[in-house]
Design an enzyme around this catalytic site. Structure first.
Site: not given
Length: 333
Positions: A39, A86, A125, A180
């Site tokens: 990360d 988001r 996503n 989706h």
């Protein structure tokens, strides 16, 4: 502890909630002692690693790094939840562009640092698009890249089990395909409830048309419901199911659910979408599902929606026009 393999598994985005749960799940499943957590946010990553050490697992060589070259070097399996969430003020287009750019760099990093990787699972996503972009830039074969697409199917099974008041495993072959959210294709024709075809129950007092419509909407809104209930998006279920996928790719327990896979036949042209799949040491393979006329039409509409997203990313300049794909990745049709 017995392990499936001693080959290196790298988990990208490991400081986040999904990624940190992936690390723990991979250890608890006994996939490999050789796990590297990556990360860019080093303090949170180190904190995650400390927590894993404090669990007292035996036989685990867990390493962590914020250097992507170090993380991917020698990796044979990779799972990435390394996209952006988001945030307030972001449009859908902002999120699409941001995560598409992350996926492009991720694919390039795979090509550079671990070209001999055996399988990659993409979670962030919109996974159908980020997985496609990763595949393009990595140069891998389509069988080597899969995306998380199972949660809509697990949510369908859950909703049906709750409606009928039965154990979840008595609902079998609950399936959604395509994309989706609002665009998913829900296949009632594959599903059985206590051994009975779901299609024979819909429209009866056991499951009225109105109740079935409500269940479908419940499935479509499943992710939003988690946010409403917990105040944050899902992290335990995507972590667990994606590690199940990589376990299957290692030759472990067969994967039970649909997965996102590159498709270029059967009326579906150069897209990555949820299909009925098999994942094993040879990678991911798929079958185009055959349902009712209504289900088939829903799948075509879902495909059309994914094509629009793909074309938006082409217009953004993040991936080349389709005729140029083969020059970027010679394994693609």
């Amino acid at each position: 502890m017995n392990f499936l393999t001693d080959e290196k598994l790298t988990i990208v985005g490991a400081a986040g909630m999904i990624g940190s749960n992936m690390v723990q799940t991979a250890i608890m499943m006994g996939l490999t002692p050789n796990i590297c957590a990556y990360d860019p946010f080093a303090p949170a990553l180190e904190g995650m690693a400390e927590e894993m050490y404090h669990c007292g697992f035996d036989g685990i060589d867990l390493t962590w790094t914020s250097d992507i070259a170090e993380a991917l070097k020698g990796a044979k399996y990779v799972i990435s939840s390394g996209g952006a969430a988001r945030k307030a003020g972001m449009t859908r287009e902002d999120l699409l562009k941001g995560n598409a750019e992350i996926a492009a760099q991720f694919g390039k990093d795979i090509r550079t640092y671990c070209p001999d990787v055996k399988h990659v699972v993409v979670v962030f996503n919109p996974a159908d698009i980020t997985g496609l972009i990763t595949l393009l830039y990595s140069g891998l074969r389509p069988s080597q890249v899969s995306t998380l697409a199972a949660l809509d199917s697990t949510r369908l099974r859950t909703a049906l089990a709750q409606h009928f008041g039965i154990a979840h495993d008595r609902v079998t072959d609950a399936r959604t395909y395509g994309g989706h959210g609002e665009q998913m294709a829900v296949f009632a024709s594959t599903t059985k409830v206590d051994g009975k075809p779901l299609t024979g129950l819909i429209g009866t007092p056991a499951l009225t048309d109105e109740q079935w419509a409500a269940i479908r909407q419940h499935v479509i809104q499943g992710g939003k419901r988690i946010i409403d209930l917990r105040g944050r998006s899902s992290f335990q279920s995507p972590a667990y199911v994606s590690v199940e996928m990589i376990r299957a790719a290692m030759g472990g327990t067969p994967f039970r659910w649909p997965a996102g896979v590159y498709v270029s036949e059967g009326g579906f042209d150069r897209i990555l979408m949820a299909m009925e799949t098999t994942i094993d040491k040879d990678g991911i393979r798929y079958k185009v599902p055959h349902g009712t006329a209504e289900e088939t039409e829903a799948l075509k509409q879902s495909y059309g929606h994914l094509c629009k997203l793909r074309d938006e990313v082409i217009e953004m300049g993040i991936i080349p026009a389709i005729p140029d794909w083969k020059s970027l990745n010679g394994h693609l049709k």
